[in-house]
Design a protein around this motif. Structure first.
Motif, mmCIF file in Angstrom:
data_model
loop_
_atom_site.group_PDB
_atom_site.id
_atom_site.type_symbol
_atom_site.label_atom_id
_atom_site.label_comp_id
_atom_site.label_asym_id
_atom_site.label_seq_id
_atom_site.Cartn_x
_atom_site.Cartn_y
_atom_site.Cartn_z
ATOM 1 N N PHE A 235 -95.502 -0.633 82.649
ATOM 2 C CA PHE A 235 -96.426 0.508 82.601
ATOM 3 C C PHE A 235 -96.687 0.899 81.153
ATOM 4 O O PHE A 235 -97.822 1.164 80.759
ATOM 5 C CB PHE A 235 -95.845 1.708 83.356
ATOM 6 C CG PHE A 235 -96.064 1.687 84.836
ATOM 7 C CD1 PHE A 235 -97.353 1.659 85.360
ATOM 8 C CD2 PHE A 235 -94.990 1.724 85.713
ATOM 9 C CE1 PHE A 235 -97.558 1.657 86.735
ATOM 10 C CE2 PHE A 235 -95.198 1.719 87.089
ATOM 11 C CZ PHE A 235 -96.469 1.684 87.601
ATOM 12 N N LYS A 236 -95.629 0.919 80.362
ATOM 13 C CA LYS A 236 -95.768 1.337 78.968
ATOM 14 C C LYS A 236 -96.525 0.308 78.148
ATOM 15 O O LYS A 236 -97.464 0.635 77.418
ATOM 16 C CB LYS A 236 -94.387 1.615 78.368
ATOM 17 C CG LYS A 236 -93.777 2.938 78.821
ATOM 18 C CD LYS A 236 -92.400 3.176 78.239
ATOM 19 C CE LYS A 236 -91.340 2.605 79.126
ATOM 20 N NZ LYS A 236 -90.016 3.236 78.971
ATOM 21 N N GLU A 237 -96.116 -0.947 78.229
ATOM 22 C CA GLU A 237 -96.677 -1.940 77.320
ATOM 23 C C GLU A 237 -98.071 -2.408 77.711
ATOM 24 O O GLU A 237 -98.864 -2.760 76.834
ATOM 25 C CB GLU A 237 -95.738 -3.134 77.162
ATOM 26 C CG GLU A 237 -95.618 -4.056 78.343
ATOM 27 C CD GLU A 237 -94.741 -5.270 78.032
ATOM 28 O OE1 GLU A 237 -94.482 -5.554 76.844
ATOM 29 O OE2 GLU A 237 -94.303 -5.928 78.991
ATOM 30 N N THR A 238 -98.409 -2.426 78.998
ATOM 31 C CA THR A 238 -99.728 -2.934 79.384
ATOM 32 C C THR A 238 -100.746 -1.837 79.661
ATOM 33 O O THR A 238 -101.948 -2.091 79.577
ATOM 34 C CB THR A 238 -99.641 -3.820 80.641
ATOM 35 O OG1 THR A 238 -99.282 -3.026 81.770
ATOM 36 C CG2 THR A 238 -98.639 -4.942 80.444
ATOM 37 N N CYS A 239 -100.281 -0.632 79.999
ATOM 38 C CA CYS A 239 -101.200 0.427 80.435
ATOM 39 C C CYS A 239 -101.201 1.661 79.533
ATOM 40 O O CYS A 239 -101.997 2.578 79.750
ATOM 41 C CB CYS A 239 -100.848 0.884 81.860
ATOM 42 S SG CYS A 239 -100.992 -0.398 83.102
ATOM 43 N N GLY A 240 -100.307 1.708 78.558
ATOM 44 C CA GLY A 240 -100.206 2.914 77.753
ATOM 45 C C GLY A 240 -99.797 4.122 78.578
ATOM 46 O O GLY A 240 -100.136 5.253 78.248
ATOM 47 N N LEU A 241 -99.034 3.874 79.640
ATOM 48 C CA LEU A 241 -98.622 4.933 80.561
ATOM 49 C C LEU A 241 -97.114 5.150 80.417
ATOM 50 O O LEU A 241 -96.314 4.217 80.603
ATOM 51 C CB LEU A 241 -98.968 4.528 81.995
ATOM 52 C CG LEU A 241 -98.444 5.394 83.141
ATOM 53 C CD1 LEU A 241 -98.831 6.853 82.978
ATOM 54 C CD2 LEU A 241 -98.973 4.844 84.474
ATOM 55 N N GLY A 341 -108.557 0.579 80.741
ATOM 56 C CA GLY A 341 -109.192 0.171 79.501
ATOM 57 C C GLY A 341 -108.308 -0.602 78.548
ATOM 58 O O GLY A 341 -108.592 -0.685 77.347
ATOM 59 N N HIS A 342 -107.225 -1.211 79.057
ATOM 60 C CA HIS A 342 -106.287 -1.971 78.230
ATOM 61 C C HIS A 342 -106.347 -3.448 78.597
ATOM 62 O O HIS A 342 -106.496 -3.799 79.766
ATOM 63 C CB HIS A 342 -104.853 -1.470 78.442
ATOM 64 C CG HIS A 342 -104.616 -0.072 77.974
ATOM 65 N ND1 HIS A 342 -103.988 0.215 76.780
ATOM 66 C CD2 HIS A 342 -104.914 1.119 78.541
ATOM 67 C CE1 HIS A 342 -103.912 1.537 76.631
ATOM 68 N NE2 HIS A 342 -104.467 2.106 77.690
ATOM 69 N N ASN A 343 -106.186 -4.302 77.605
ATOM 70 C CA ASN A 343 -106.033 -5.719 77.855
ATOM 71 C C ASN A 343 -104.542 -5.999 78.014
ATOM 72 O O ASN A 343 -103.789 -5.886 77.032
ATOM 73 C CB ASN A 343 -106.601 -6.544 76.698
ATOM 74 C CG ASN A 343 -106.568 -8.032 76.973
ATOM 75 O OD1 ASN A 343 -105.776 -8.511 77.776
ATOM 76 N ND2 ASN A 343 -107.420 -8.781 76.286
ATOM 77 N N PRO A 344 -104.073 -6.363 79.203
ATOM 78 C CA PRO A 344 -102.635 -6.517 79.404
ATOM 79 C C PRO A 344 -102.029 -7.656 78.598
ATOM 80 O O PRO A 344 -100.803 -7.698 78.405
ATOM 81 C CB PRO A 344 -102.518 -6.792 80.915
ATOM 82 C CG PRO A 344 -103.844 -7.354 81.292
ATOM 83 C CD PRO A 344 -104.848 -6.646 80.418
#
Length: 357
Positions: A235-241, A341-344
């Motif tokens: 969640f943190k690294e791919t989604c900024g969540l 809006g993130h490129n995983p």
């Protein structure tokens, strides 16, 4: 699953993460076939000379695999298993007493300096060093007593997927042979097809529900705790969540004070003795007004059907359920990253190989 809605991003099925995660079933099938004899030989040695304890050493996703190893070894074999801090050997340079122990180092690249120093120290102190590694000619593989190749092949997305699942599969194969458990050994044969089934599960309710989220709890317990840790990292690294992983028991010791109306909670309920407790916590959080998603193979009481159910592929053995949960999650998190809006494949500020000292 929804298509990416942001210009300049790849389609959902075109990301490296999607395509690499989709290869997990084939990777695991090939790994099991290739490693069977070597793993069986190592298991026979461990039965003949049982280690007094097991120490694991890893970072990142590999350390989440080590969490799985801890619970699997302790529940199936009764051998105490602990995580060795990499900084003990690299930064503090403190000698450890590991004579006779089994030291399991888990690494994709096999060249992180801190893992290498700890593996060298473990070997020097009399431990048997086993390396679970994807790069077979790596420094870690060269110094290990036994190498269990992950066989995941090239993984170009920064977010580890198939190599993580390959790590869990290697651990499961080792424990099944070490215990010489016909039930678990037979279950391993069903795992590749179960992973294919897991990849087809529809977790779009989770993706739809977290597009605008800012914080999140991911809960697991026992064998499922490592899966929760892995999900929180993704969640943190791919989604900024911002997501935090907790045991469904430990979350009640303080963190649950944060859970109120609208707070998102993802629960991984294991199909074992920990499952009912996880479902009870999910119901308690929903009663507080939280948004709760539950991945569980259990049939929920219709009167408590409060959480959003996420379908799970059936596991032939409860010990293999975390692999199926994570495989379904990987497809969902790839879609969620694009929706946000993130490129995983290209998380900001991160590299594929992190070499810590």
């Amino acid at each position: 699953m929804s298509l990416a809605l942001h210009a300049g991003l790849p389609a959902e099925t075109e990301t490296l993460m999607h395509n690499e995660a989709a290869q997990a079933a084939e990777v695991v099938a090939a790994q099991f076939a290739r490693n069977r004899e070597a793993v069986a030989a190592l298991a026979a040695q461990l039965r003949a000379a049982p280690p007094p304890f097991v120490a694991t050493c890893a970072r990142g996703s590999s350390d989440h695999a080590a969490t799985y190893a801890k619970y699997l070894i302790e529940t199936q074999l009764g051998v105490v298993t602990a995580s060795l801090s990499p900084s003990i050997g690299s930064v503090y340079a403190s000698p450890l007493r590991l004579e006779g122990a089994l030291f399991i180092a888990i690494s994709q690249s096999g060249k992180s300096p801190d893992l290498l120093r700890n593996a060298e120290a473990a070997k020097a102190s009399g431990a048997r060093v086993v390396a679970l590694v994807n790069v077979e000619d790596s420094p870690l593989a060269r110094l290990a007593d036994t190498v269990i190749p992950l066989g995941a092949g090239p993984e170009k997305s920064v977010a580890a997927t198939k190599s993580y699942l390959a790590s869990l599969a290697a651990i499961a194969q080792l424990v099944a042979h070490w215990k010489d458990d016909p039930v678990l050994l037979a279950a391993l044969d069903t795992l590749p097809q179960a992973l294919r089934d897991a990849w087809q599960q529809d977790w779009s309710p989770l993706t739809d529900g977290l597009v605008d989220a800012r914080n999140l709890f991911v809960l697991g317990r026992g064998l499922g705790l490592g899966a929760a840790q892995e999900a929180a990292l993704k969640f943190k690294e791919t989604c900024g969540l911002h997501a935090e992983a907790y045991s469904s028991a430990e979350v009640k010791h303080g963190p649950m004070a944060l859970v109120g109306s609208g707070f998102p909670v993802l629960v991984f309920a294991q199909p074992d003795e920990t499952g009912p407790g996880a479902l009870a916590v999910a119901d308690e959080f929903h009663g507080r007004g939280a948004e709760v998603w539950v991945a569980s193979a259990a049939t929920r009481d219709a009167g408590k059907g409060s959480s959003v159910a996420l379908p799970l592929a059936s596991a032939a053995h409860p010990a293999l359920a975390p692999l199926l949960t994570v495989q379904s999650f990987y497809r969902a998190i790839n879609a969620l990253a694009l929706r946000r809006g993130h490129n995983p494949d290209l998380p900001p500020h991160l590299n594929k190989v992190t070499e810590t000292v």
